[in-house]
Write an enzyme that holds these catalytic residues in place. Structure first.
Site, PDB file in Angstrom:
ATOM      1  N   GLY A 234      75.080  94.502 -26.375  1.00  0.00           N
ATOM      2  CA  GLY A 234      76.704  94.238 -26.241  1.00  0.00           C
ATOM      3  C   GLY A 234      76.463  92.625 -26.409  1.00  0.00           C
ATOM      4  O   GLY A 234      77.645  92.774 -27.881  1.00  0.00           O
TER       5      GLY A 234
ATOM      6  N   ASP B 286      80.115  91.468 -24.047  1.00  0.00           N
ATOM      7  CA  ASP B 286      80.868  92.611 -25.083  1.00  0.00           C
ATOM      8  C   ASP B 286      82.417  93.060 -24.819  1.00  0.00           C
ATOM      9  O   ASP B 286      83.536  92.480 -25.093  1.00  0.00           O
ATOM     10  CB  ASP B 286      80.457  93.721 -26.131  1.00  0.00           C
ATOM     11  CG  ASP B 286      79.490  95.023 -25.568  1.00  0.00           C
ATOM     12  OD1 ASP B 286      79.647  94.279 -24.037  1.00  0.00           O
ATOM     13  OD2 ASP B 286      79.605  95.268 -26.179  1.00  0.00           O
TER      14      ASP B 286
ATOM     15  N   ASP C 128      84.443  96.605 -18.561  1.00  0.00           N
ATOM     16  CA  ASP C 128      84.670  97.903 -18.445  1.00  0.00           C
ATOM     17  C   ASP C 128      85.382  98.433 -17.235  1.00  0.00           C
ATOM     18  O   ASP C 128      86.543  97.614 -16.205  1.00  0.00           O
ATOM     19  CB  ASP C 128      83.955  98.983 -19.402  1.00  0.00           C
ATOM     20  CG  ASP C 128      84.545 100.667 -19.093  1.00  0.00           C
ATOM     21  OD1 ASP C 128      86.385 101.041 -19.095  1.00  0.00           O
ATOM     22  OD2 ASP C 128      83.804 101.114 -19.673  1.00  0.00           O
TER      23      ASP C 128
ATOM     24  N   PHE D 203      87.746 103.889 -26.061  1.00  0.00           N
ATOM     25  CA  PHE D 203      85.939 103.906 -26.984  1.00  0.00           C
ATOM     26  C   PHE D 203      85.806 103.455 -28.670  1.00  0.00           C
ATOM     27  O   PHE D 203      85.929 103.839 -29.054  1.00  0.00           O
ATOM     28  CB  PHE D 203      85.260 104.877 -26.925  1.00  0.00           C
ATOM     29  CG  PHE D 203      84.106 104.866 -26.600  1.00  0.00           C
ATOM     30  CD1 PHE D 203      83.349 104.697 -25.642  1.00  0.00           C
ATOM     31  CD2 PHE D 203      82.861 105.138 -28.156  1.00  0.00           C
ATOM     32  CE1 PHE D 203      81.962 104.147 -26.114  1.00  0.00           C
ATOM     33  CE2 PHE D 203      81.940 105.146 -27.953  1.00  0.00           C
ATOM     34  CZ  PHE D 203      81.617 104.660 -26.995  1.00  0.00           C
ATOM     35  N   VAL D 204      85.126 102.018 -28.274  1.00  0.00           N
ATOM     36  CA  VAL D 204      85.348 100.908 -29.490  1.00  0.00           C
ATOM     37  C   VAL D 204      84.231 100.863 -29.774  1.00  0.00           C
ATOM     38  O   VAL D 204      83.120 100.397 -29.316  1.00  0.00           O
ATOM     39  CB  VAL D 204      86.530 100.047 -29.623  1.00  0.00           C
ATOM     40  CG1 VAL D 204      87.978 100.247 -29.378  1.00  0.00           C
ATOM     41  CG2 VAL D 204      86.251  99.564 -28.029  1.00  0.00           C
TER      42      VAL D 204
ATOM     43  N   ASP E 146      78.727  99.702 -29.159  1.00  0.00           N
ATOM     44  CA  ASP E 146      77.799 100.451 -29.950  1.00  0.00           C
ATOM     45  C   ASP E 146      78.560 102.272 -29.538  1.00  0.00           C
ATOM     46  O   ASP E 146      78.667 102.299 -28.135  1.00  0.00           O
ATOM     47  CB  ASP E 146      76.235 100.580 -29.350  1.00  0.00           C
ATOM     48  CG  ASP E 146      75.949 100.806 -28.092  1.00  0.00           C
ATOM     49  OD1 ASP E 146      76.727 100.075 -27.258  1.00  0.00           O
ATOM     50  OD2 ASP E 146      75.626 102.073 -27.557  1.00  0.00           O
TER      51      ASP E 146
HETATM   52  P1  IMP Z   1      81.177  97.963 -17.447  1.00  0.00           P
HETATM   53  O1  IMP Z   1      82.190  99.515 -17.315  1.00  0.00           O
HETATM   54  O2  IMP Z   1      82.028  96.930 -17.665  1.00  0.00           O
HETATM   55  O3  IMP Z   1      79.881  98.233 -16.644  1.00  0.00           O
HETATM   56  O4  IMP Z   1      81.016  98.396 -19.007  1.00  0.00           O
HETATM   57  C1  IMP Z   1      79.289  98.197 -19.387  1.00  0.00           C
HETATM   58  C2  IMP Z   1      79.038  98.119 -20.451  1.00  0.00           C
HETATM   59  O5  IMP Z   1      79.589  99.838 -21.020  1.00  0.00           O
HETATM   60  C3  IMP Z   1      79.603  97.652 -21.888  1.00  0.00           C
HETATM   61  O6  IMP Z   1      78.375  96.098 -21.909  1.00  0.00           O
HETATM   62  C4  IMP Z   1      79.108  97.903 -22.852  1.00  0.00           C
HETATM   63  O7  IMP Z   1      78.176  98.040 -23.267  1.00  0.00           O
HETATM   64  C5  IMP Z   1      79.745  99.868 -22.081  1.00  0.00           C
HETATM   65  N1  IMP Z   1      81.023 100.121 -22.627  1.00  0.00           N
HETATM   66  C6  IMP Z   1      82.316  99.904 -22.250  1.00  0.00           C
HETATM   67  N2  IMP Z   1      82.904 100.563 -22.926  1.00  0.00           N
HETATM   68  C7  IMP Z   1      82.792 100.144 -24.332  1.00  0.00           C
HETATM   69  C8  IMP Z   1      83.354 100.647 -25.732  1.00  0.00           C
HETATM   70  O8  IMP Z   1      84.773 101.144 -25.719  1.00  0.00           O
HETATM   71  N3  IMP Z   1      82.274 101.278 -26.413  1.00  0.00           N
HETATM   72  C9  IMP Z   1      80.884 100.902 -26.171  1.00  0.00           C
HETATM   73  N4  IMP Z   1      80.800 100.324 -25.388  1.00  0.00           N
HETATM   74  C10 IMP Z   1      81.223 100.314 -23.968  1.00  0.00           C
HETATM   75 MG    MG Z   2      76.821  99.456 -24.821  1.00  0.00          MG
END
Ligand code: IMP
Ligand code: MG
Length: 192
Positions: free
Chosen positions: A51, A107, A110, A160-161, A167
């Site tokens: 990402g 990227d 979340d 979700f983007v 991706d």
């Molecule tokens: P975390 O939940 O902060 O650990 O995020 C983990 C990973 O979730 C990010 O690096 C992205 O690869 C993926 N992710 C979170 N939100 C989105 C979204 O809206 N679209 C696509 N991938 C996402």
């Molecule tokens: Mg991802």
């Protein structure tokens, strides 16, 4: 010249949140700030794969410092549209960052689990001078683990983007903008 947004892949989007020129203008600002903040220091920028690769390429070329780059591969999402909670490192050996100020680029922030796991591991195993976080997008309402990003291009709601590194099922990372997918391109089990 901006990359053309016309054509088949762009038609998979329901809405565009951030266009390419808007993203690049923001990266100009962040790169100027990073250049200022790390002047006179040894900087290594670490992209989280996959990402972080697209923002990495555009951001790094705007930073006016002789930095080093590294990539760390992790898996945290497993194809759906919601964070899975587990973070797996696909690395045989973590890099050594002795003497380096580390800026980790991804990227999106979340739940925070991915960047928390990465910064914790980098601090424990890689001997950096400092560790900071830069992300293209910050989904503030979704935080499960407390993580504060140091550089953020845009804040977004819980949508979700895809695009610009983000991706769905491994696809759309190469879209030069950020948007939401039309429902017909999302598997029935992932629709809200
Ligand atoms: P975390 O939940 O902060 O650990 O995020 C983990 C990973 O979730 C990010 O690096 C992205 O690869 C993926 N992710 C979170 N939100 C989105 C979204 O809206 N679209 C696509 N991938 C996402
Ligand atoms: Mg991802």
């Amino acid at each position: 010249m901006p990359i053309s947004n016309k054509g088949a892949m762009r038609d998979h989007l329901d809405s565009v949140l951030f266009g390419e020129e808007q993203i690049l203008a923001r990266l100009d600002e962040i790169a100027a700030q990073i250049t200022e903040d790390y002047r006179g220091k040894n900087l290594t920028v670490v992209a989280i794969m996959h990402g972080g690769l697209i923002i990495m390429a555009d951001l790094l070329r705007r930073i006016q410092l002789p930095l080093k780059m590294e990539c760390i591969s992790v898996e945290s999402y497993h194809g759906g549209v919601e964070s899975s909670g587990s973070v797996r490192f696909n690395v045989a050996r973590m890099p050594d960052f002795t003497g380096e100020h580390v800026l980790v680029i991804d990227d999106i922030l979340d739940s925070g689990r991915t960047l928390d796991a990465i910064t914790t591991k980098v601090m424990a195993e890689c001997h950096p001078e400092s560790v900071r976080i830069g992300v293209l997008l910050n989904k503030i309402t979704q935080r499960v683990v407390e993580v504060e990003p140091d550089y953020v291009a845009f804040e977004i709601d819980d949508l979700f983007v895809v695009g610009y590194g983000l991706d769905y099922q491994g696809r759309y990372r190469n879209l030069p903008l950020i948007g939401t997918l039309k429902e017909e391109y999302i598997l029935p089990e992932h629709r809200s």
